[in-house]
Design an enzyme around this catalytic site. Structure first.
Site, PDB file in Angstrom:
ATOM      1  N   ARG A   1       0.851  -1.178   0.000  1.00 37.39           N
ATOM      2  CA  ARG A   1       0.000   0.000   0.000  1.00 37.39           C
ATOM      3  C   ARG A   1       0.884   1.224   0.000  1.00 37.39           C
ATOM      4  O   ARG A   1       1.692   1.402   0.901  1.00 37.39           O
ATOM      5  CB  ARG A   1      -0.854  -0.065   1.267  1.00 37.39           C
ATOM      6  CG  ARG A   1      -2.138   0.666   1.172  1.00 37.39           C
ATOM      7  CD  ARG A   1      -2.986   0.361   2.374  1.00 37.39           C
ATOM      8  NE  ARG A   1      -2.394   0.850   3.616  1.00 37.39           N
ATOM      9  CZ  ARG A   1      -3.095   1.246   4.656  1.00 37.39           C
ATOM     10  NH1 ARG A   1      -4.410   1.188   4.628  1.00 37.39           N
ATOM     11  NH2 ARG A   1      -2.521   1.671   5.740  1.00 37.39           N
TER      12      ARG A   1
ATOM     13  N   THR B   1      -0.737   7.601  -0.996  1.00 39.20           N
ATOM     14  CA  THR B   1      -2.051   7.532  -1.667  1.00 39.20           C
ATOM     15  C   THR B   1      -2.944   6.445  -1.086  1.00 39.20           C
ATOM     16  O   THR B   1      -4.143   6.420  -1.360  1.00 39.20           O
ATOM     17  CB  THR B   1      -1.863   7.221  -3.160  1.00 39.20           C
ATOM     18  OG1 THR B   1      -1.300   5.899  -3.272  1.00 39.20           O
ATOM     19  CG2 THR B   1      -0.919   8.219  -3.823  1.00 39.20           C
TER      20      THR B   1
ATOM     21  N   ASP C   1       0.728  -2.678  12.353  1.00 38.51           N
ATOM     22  CA  ASP C   1       1.129  -3.141  11.017  1.00 38.51           C
ATOM     23  C   ASP C   1       1.362  -4.647  11.056  1.00 38.51           C
ATOM     24  O   ASP C   1       2.336  -5.123  11.654  1.00 38.51           O
ATOM     25  CB  ASP C   1       2.415  -2.406  10.579  1.00 38.51           C
ATOM     26  CG  ASP C   1       2.759  -2.713   9.133  1.00 38.51           C
ATOM     27  OD1 ASP C   1       2.879  -3.910   8.794  1.00 38.51           O
ATOM     28  OD2 ASP C   1       2.903  -1.766   8.341  1.00 38.51           O
TER      29      ASP C   1
ATOM     30  N   ASP D   1       4.791  -6.017   9.655  1.00 38.16           N
ATOM     31  CA  ASP D   1       5.925  -5.744  10.543  1.00 38.16           C
ATOM     32  C   ASP D   1       5.886  -6.632  11.780  1.00 38.16           C
ATOM     33  O   ASP D   1       6.936  -7.089  12.261  1.00 38.16           O
ATOM     34  CB  ASP D   1       5.913  -4.269  10.973  1.00 38.16           C
ATOM     35  CG  ASP D   1       6.425  -3.355   9.877  1.00 38.16           C
ATOM     36  OD1 ASP D   1       7.118  -3.851   8.970  1.00 38.16           O
ATOM     37  OD2 ASP D   1       6.119  -2.144   9.920  1.00 38.16           O
TER      38      ASP D   1
HETATM   39  C1  PRP Z   1      -1.134  -4.271   4.696  1.00 35.92           C
HETATM   40  C2  PRP Z   1      -2.025  -5.487   4.899  1.00 35.92           C
HETATM   41  C3  PRP Z   1      -2.902  -5.437   3.690  1.00 35.92           C
HETATM   42  C4  PRP Z   1      -3.062  -3.973   3.446  1.00 35.92           C
HETATM   43  C5  PRP Z   1      -4.407  -3.569   3.946  1.00 35.92           C
HETATM   44  O1  PRP Z   1      -0.127  -4.554   3.812  1.00 35.92           O
HETATM   45  O2  PRP Z   1      -1.319  -6.682   5.022  1.00 35.92           O
HETATM   46  O3  PRP Z   1      -2.357  -6.088   2.555  1.00 35.92           O
HETATM   47  O4  PRP Z   1      -2.043  -3.304   4.191  1.00 35.92           O
HETATM   48  O5  PRP Z   1      -4.656  -2.248   3.654  1.00 35.92           O
HETATM   49  P1  PRP Z   1      -5.771  -1.796   2.616  1.00 35.92           P
HETATM   50  O6  PRP Z   1      -6.998  -2.594   2.904  1.00 35.92           O
HETATM   51  O7  PRP Z   1      -5.946  -0.336   2.923  1.00 35.92           O
HETATM   52  O8  PRP Z   1      -5.254  -2.016   1.226  1.00 35.92           O
HETATM   53  P2  PRP Z   1       1.068  -3.512   3.524  1.00 35.92           P
HETATM   54  O9  PRP Z   1       0.728  -2.643   2.359  1.00 35.92           O
HETATM   55  O10 PRP Z   1       1.435  -2.820   4.798  1.00 35.92           O
HETATM   56  O11 PRP Z   1       2.221  -4.441   3.022  1.00 35.92           O
HETATM   57  P3  PRP Z   1       3.026  -5.590   3.814  1.00 35.92           P
HETATM   58  O12 PRP Z   1       2.060  -6.730   4.062  1.00 35.92           O
HETATM   59  O13 PRP Z   1       4.093  -5.950   2.849  1.00 35.92           O
HETATM   60  O14 PRP Z   1       3.547  -5.000   5.100  1.00 35.92           O
HETATM   61  N1  URA Z   2      -2.300  -2.604   7.213  1.00 39.47           N
HETATM   62  C1  URA Z   2      -1.945  -3.061   8.430  1.00 39.47           C
HETATM   63  O1  URA Z   2      -1.028  -3.884   8.565  1.00 39.47           O
HETATM   64  N2  URA Z   2      -2.616  -2.608   9.506  1.00 39.47           N
HETATM   65  C2  URA Z   2      -3.619  -1.723   9.404  1.00 39.47           C
HETATM   66  O2  URA Z   2      -4.212  -1.357  10.432  1.00 39.47           O
HETATM   67  C3  URA Z   2      -3.965  -1.243   8.122  1.00 39.47           C
HETATM   68  C4  URA Z   2      -3.291  -1.703   7.046  1.00 39.47           C
END
Ligand code: PRP
Ligand code: URA
Length: 209
Positions: free
Chosen positions: A104, A108, A200, A203
């Site tokens: 994400r 944006t 997160d 993480d």
């Molecule tokens: C997080 C989570 C989802 C997304 C959710 O991933 O694991 O994939 O955000 O957010 P949304 O519904 O607003 O799209 P992130 O983009 O942080 O990537 P990561 O899993 O690699 O940390």
């Molecule tokens: N992605 C995450 O990992 N946590 C949130 O709360 C939203 C998006």
């Protein structure tokens, strides 16, 4: 419109409290994410068709049931969806695993695709998409559209915490997709994080912060 299942089983609520707690360490967080995924899988597979077979017990011949019907693929959204894979494979060991990489954009909040590898026969499979967090819904919606473009007809989404906004987006974009989650939280904050949420997920699973 397909149903949204919010599974408030006591075991799930207890385990959610563990992963929401900011003092929970990486090892326990990872274990509990998988345990919740396994419990959600129990419900998400309730409609699996069965067929009758004849077997012999140590005592007698008998007719009994085994799972039949379409094959299954699970598709974790990288990275955080990876944390749910083992929990599902414990219960559905024959499932094939596809991967879709989306992150994400922090400015944006739009999903950006960076990787995709699906089983060759994905169009013939039922697909369960895995992502612990359904926040704005942008990532799940984009991943599901991508999977539909391969010709997949039957898709379920399994997440651990969903926001009302994420559920609304999924219902608007993909009303044919059934959602299974452990909790529907209050709202998103200004950074698109689920409140109260768990922070997160990527993480916390991979220890990157
Ligand atoms: C997080 C989570 C989802 C997304 C959710 O991933 O694991 O994939 O955000 O957010 P949304 O519904 O607003 O799209 P992130 O983009 O942080 O990537 P990561 O899993 O690699 O940390
Ligand atoms: N992605 C995450 O990992 N946590 C949130 O709360 C939203 C998006």
């Amino acid at each position: 419109m397909k149903q949204v299942h919010i599974m408030d089983h006591p075991l799930i609520q207890h385990k959610l409290s563990i992963i929401r707690d900011k003092t929970t360490g990486v090892k326990e967080f990872r274990e509990v994410i998988n345990e919740i995924a396994m419990l959600l899988c129990y419900e998400a597979t309730r409609d699996f068709p069965l067929k009758e077979v004849e077997i012999e017990t140590p005592v007698a011949f008998t007719k009994t049931k085994v799972i039949s019907g379409k094959k299954v693929a699970i598709v974790p959204i990288l990275r955080a969806g990876l944390g749910m894979v083992d929990g599902i494979l414990n219960l559905v060991p024959a499932a094939k695993v596809g991967h879709i990489g989306l992150y994400r954009d922090p400015e944006t909040l739009q999903p950006v695709e960076y990787y995709c590898k699906f089983p060759n026969d994905i169009s013939e499979r039922d697909v369960i998409v895995l992502d612990p967090m359904l926040a704005t819904g942008g990532s799940a919606s984009a991943a599901i559209q991508f999977i539909k473009n391969y010709g997949v007809k039957n898709i379920k989404l399994m997440c651990i915490i969903a926001s009302p906004e994420g559920i609304a987006k999924m219902q608007a974009d993909h009303p044919d997709v059934e959602i299974f989650c452990a909790a529907k939280d209050e709202r998103l904050n200004d950074h698109g994080y689920i409140v109260p949420g768990l922070g997160d997920a990527g993480d916390r699973i991979f220890g990157t912060k």
